[in-house]
Motif scaffolding. Sequence first.
Motif, mmCIF file in Angstrom:
data_model
loop_
_atom_site.group_PDB
_atom_site.id
_atom_site.type_symbol
_atom_site.label_atom_id
_atom_site.label_comp_id
_atom_site.label_asym_id
_atom_site.label_seq_id
_atom_site.Cartn_x
_atom_site.Cartn_y
_atom_site.Cartn_z
ATOM 1 N N ASP A 157 0.829 -1.207 0.000
ATOM 2 C CA ASP A 157 0.000 0.000 0.000
ATOM 3 C C ASP A 157 0.864 1.257 0.000
ATOM 4 O O ASP A 157 0.505 2.274 -0.604
ATOM 5 N N HIS A 158 1.987 1.159 0.702
ATOM 6 C CA HIS A 158 2.880 2.313 0.849
ATOM 7 C C HIS A 158 4.335 1.874 0.694
ATOM 8 O O HIS A 158 4.737 0.834 1.220
ATOM 9 N N ILE A 159 5.112 2.692 -0.015
ATOM 10 C CA ILE A 159 6.563 2.508 -0.079
ATOM 11 C C ILE A 159 7.209 3.798 0.410
ATOM 12 O O ILE A 159 6.814 4.895 0.013
ATOM 13 N N PHE A 160 8.201 3.663 1.296
ATOM 14 C CA PHE A 160 8.896 4.817 1.865
ATOM 15 C C PHE A 160 10.355 4.843 1.429
ATOM 16 O O PHE A 160 11.009 3.789 1.342
ATOM 17 N N CYS A 161 10.875 6.044 1.201
ATOM 18 C CA CYS A 161 12.319 6.199 1.010
ATOM 19 C C CYS A 161 12.747 7.570 1.529
ATOM 20 O O CYS A 161 11.953 8.520 1.554
ATOM 21 N N ALA A 162 13.994 7.661 1.955
ATOM 22 C CA ALA A 162 14.579 8.946 2.330
ATOM 23 C C ALA A 162 15.094 9.614 1.059
ATOM 24 O O ALA A 162 15.378 8.942 0.068
ATOM 25 N N ALA A 163 15.222 10.944 1.093
ATOM 26 C CA ALA A 163 15.653 11.652 -0.118
ATOM 27 C C ALA A 163 16.631 12.775 0.188
ATOM 28 O O ALA A 163 16.448 13.537 1.142
ATOM 29 N N LEU A 172 11.888 5.173 -8.065
ATOM 30 C CA LEU A 172 10.807 4.389 -7.457
ATOM 31 C C LEU A 172 9.460 4.768 -8.066
ATOM 32 O O LEU A 172 8.639 3.893 -8.389
ATOM 33 N N LEU A 173 9.228 6.060 -8.227
ATOM 34 C CA LEU A 173 7.956 6.511 -8.793
ATOM 35 C C LEU A 173 7.824 6.054 -10.240
ATOM 36 O O LEU A 173 6.743 5.632 -10.673
ATOM 37 N N LYS A 174 8.909 6.123 -10.979
ATOM 38 C CA LYS A 174 8.893 5.649 -12.363
ATOM 39 C C LYS A 174 8.538 4.161 -12.411
ATOM 40 O O LYS A 174 7.754 3.714 -13.264
ATOM 41 N N GLY A 175 9.097 3.380 -11.480
ATOM 42 C CA GLY A 175 8.785 1.955 -11.415
ATOM 43 C C GLY A 175 7.342 1.690 -11.047
ATOM 44 O O GLY A 175 6.703 0.787 -11.590
ATOM 45 N N ILE A 176 6.809 2.481 -10.127
ATOM 46 C CA ILE A 176 5.411 2.336 -9.706
ATOM 47 C C ILE A 176 4.479 2.623 -10.877
ATOM 48 O O ILE A 176 3.532 1.874 -11.140
ATOM 49 N N VAL A 177 4.745 3.699 -11.603
ATOM 50 C CA VAL A 177 3.911 4.071 -12.748
ATOM 51 C C VAL A 177 4.035 3.036 -13.868
ATOM 52 O O VAL A 177 3.037 2.620 -14.466
ATOM 53 N N LYS A 178 5.258 2.609 -14.139
ATOM 54 C CA LYS A 178 5.492 1.639 -15.215
ATOM 55 C C LYS A 178 4.757 0.332 -14.957
ATOM 56 O O LYS A 178 4.223 -0.293 -15.879
ATOM 57 N N LEU A 181 0.919 0.406 -10.643
ATOM 58 C CA LEU A 181 0.575 0.118 -9.255
ATOM 59 C C LEU A 181 -0.170 1.289 -8.628
ATOM 60 O O LEU A 181 0.019 2.446 -9.023
ATOM 61 N N LYS A 182 -0.981 1.002 -7.637
ATOM 62 C CA LYS A 182 -1.686 2.042 -6.898
ATOM 63 C C LYS A 182 -0.936 2.431 -5.627
ATOM 64 O O LYS A 182 -1.411 3.234 -4.822
ATOM 65 N N THR A 183 0.221 1.854 -5.450
ATOM 66 C CA THR A 183 1.052 2.107 -4.264
ATOM 67 C C THR A 183 1.385 3.593 -4.110
ATOM 68 O O THR A 183 1.744 4.257 -5.082
ATOM 69 N N LYS A 184 1.269 4.097 -2.889
ATOM 70 C CA LYS A 184 1.666 5.470 -2.587
ATOM 71 C C LYS A 184 3.150 5.505 -2.245
ATOM 72 O O LYS A 184 3.627 4.700 -1.442
ATOM 73 N N LEU A 185 3.881 6.422 -2.864
ATOM 74 C CA LEU A 185 5.298 6.589 -2.569
ATOM 75 C C LEU A 185 5.473 7.750 -1.596
ATOM 76 O O LEU A 185 5.170 8.896 -1.917
ATOM 77 N N LEU A 211 2.702 10.390 -5.363
ATOM 78 C CA LEU A 211 3.802 10.900 -4.549
ATOM 79 C C LEU A 211 3.291 11.677 -3.339
ATOM 80 O O LEU A 211 2.426 12.541 -3.466
ATOM 81 N N ILE A 212 3.849 11.365 -2.156
ATOM 82 C CA ILE A 212 3.540 12.109 -0.932
ATOM 83 C C ILE A 212 4.871 12.509 -0.277
ATOM 84 O O ILE A 212 5.732 11.658 -0.027
ATOM 85 N N LEU A 213 5.038 13.807 -0.022
ATOM 86 C CA LEU A 213 6.245 14.302 0.644
ATOM 87 C C LEU A 213 5.979 14.527 2.125
ATOM 88 O O LEU A 213 4.926 15.048 2.504
ATOM 89 N N HIS A 214 6.944 14.136 2.959
ATOM 90 C CA HIS A 214 6.880 14.393 4.403
ATOM 91 C C HIS A 214 8.097 15.243 4.756
ATOM 92 O O HIS A 214 9.207 14.722 4.922
ATOM 93 N N THR A 215 7.899 16.548 4.851
ATOM 94 C CA THR A 215 9.025 17.476 4.969
ATOM 95 C C THR A 215 9.364 17.883 6.401
ATOM 96 O O THR A 215 10.217 18.745 6.602
ATOM 97 N N ASN A 216 8.719 17.264 7.384
ATOM 98 C CA ASN A 216 8.934 17.691 8.775
ATOM 99 C C ASN A 216 9.827 16.749 9.571
ATOM 100 O O ASN A 216 9.816 16.779 10.805
ATOM 101 N N TYR A 217 10.592 15.932 8.892
ATOM 102 C CA TYR A 217 11.429 14.952 9.605
ATOM 103 C C TYR A 217 12.909 15.133 9.269
ATOM 104 O O TYR A 217 13.672 14.173 9.240
ATOM 105 N N HIS A 218 13.330 16.373 9.057
ATOM 106 C CA HIS A 218 14.730 16.635 8.690
ATOM 107 C C HIS A 218 15.631 16.804 9.913
ATOM 108 O O HIS A 218 16.852 16.768 9.793
ATOM 109 N N PHE A 219 15.042 17.020 11.098
ATOM 110 C CA PHE A 219 15.787 17.154 12.359
ATOM 111 C C PHE A 219 16.855 18.253 12.290
ATOM 112 O O PHE A 219 17.958 18.102 12.807
#
Length: 289
Positions: A157-163, A172-178, A181-185, A211-219
């Motif tokens: 359902d969800h795939i996570f990666c740091a960036a 990863l997004l290119k692979g999901i689209v190709k 998949l309905k997986t959220k990145l 694509l979903i960005l989580h920008t509040n975890y940069h510490f």
Amino acid sequence: MFEKLYSPVEKLKIAAFDNLFVKRDDLIDPYISGNKWRKLKYILAKAKAENKNHLVTFGGAYSNHLVATAAAASRSGLKSTAFVRGEKVKNEMLLLCELFGMQLIFTDRVSYKDKSALFEQHFKTDSNACFIDEGGASAEAVIGCSEIIDELTDVYDHIFCAAGTGTTAAGLLKGIVKNDLKTKLHVVPVLKNGFFIKDEISKYISDTENLILHTNYHFGGYAKTTPELFKFIKEFTAHTGLLIDPVYTSKMFYAINDLIQSKTIKPDEKILAIHTGGLLGIFGMMDKF
């Protein structure tokens, strides 16, 4: 050297992560680790096709990318040079680079910003020199990272990666689209003001619906940490047996934990975290543990 691949998917045995799986790219190679292996795979193929035998790249004094490039060059019978950001120093990472035969050119931070100019200044007359951007960011790297999705035998359902640069996320997004998949990145930028990562990803793929960005975890920003993050690293590693680094993967797993605890992600949803390696970076923060 890029034909053999060992990157299993493992389920984490920890109560808070009942439905969390990890793609263990950190196991691919001790020095050409994780997404560095993915990024360099097609960069080296291109260099070979263009008959270039000298890899020239860029990075900080504790850059996993520099170690990976040095190791990959050495194993492939190629020369390697790195422009290292900042004053001349000695550390464990740069020692590995030099042992793998990499020449280091220490560069002041202002000059370092114009990488193309540095390359032209030093290697304009070297037809064998191959420019590799910081972190390996390139279209070839995106193709290599997209293969992570091709290797999966299950649907998540969800795939996570740091960036950092967004290159791995773009792949990863290119692979999901190709693969339709309905997986959220979910992408966790490790820098302050990480909204720009979406623009970087869009350079390689226009379809960012998943694509979903989580920008509040940069510490605090790139390579910045807090006591709270180090506490999380120690507890997480002790409970799971999975080593994570302070710069990238710890921030990703912290974000996953927080999103699970806040019920942003439902308990029955299946999560895959991409462990992008980079564990040698721990040496740059030994005094903080």
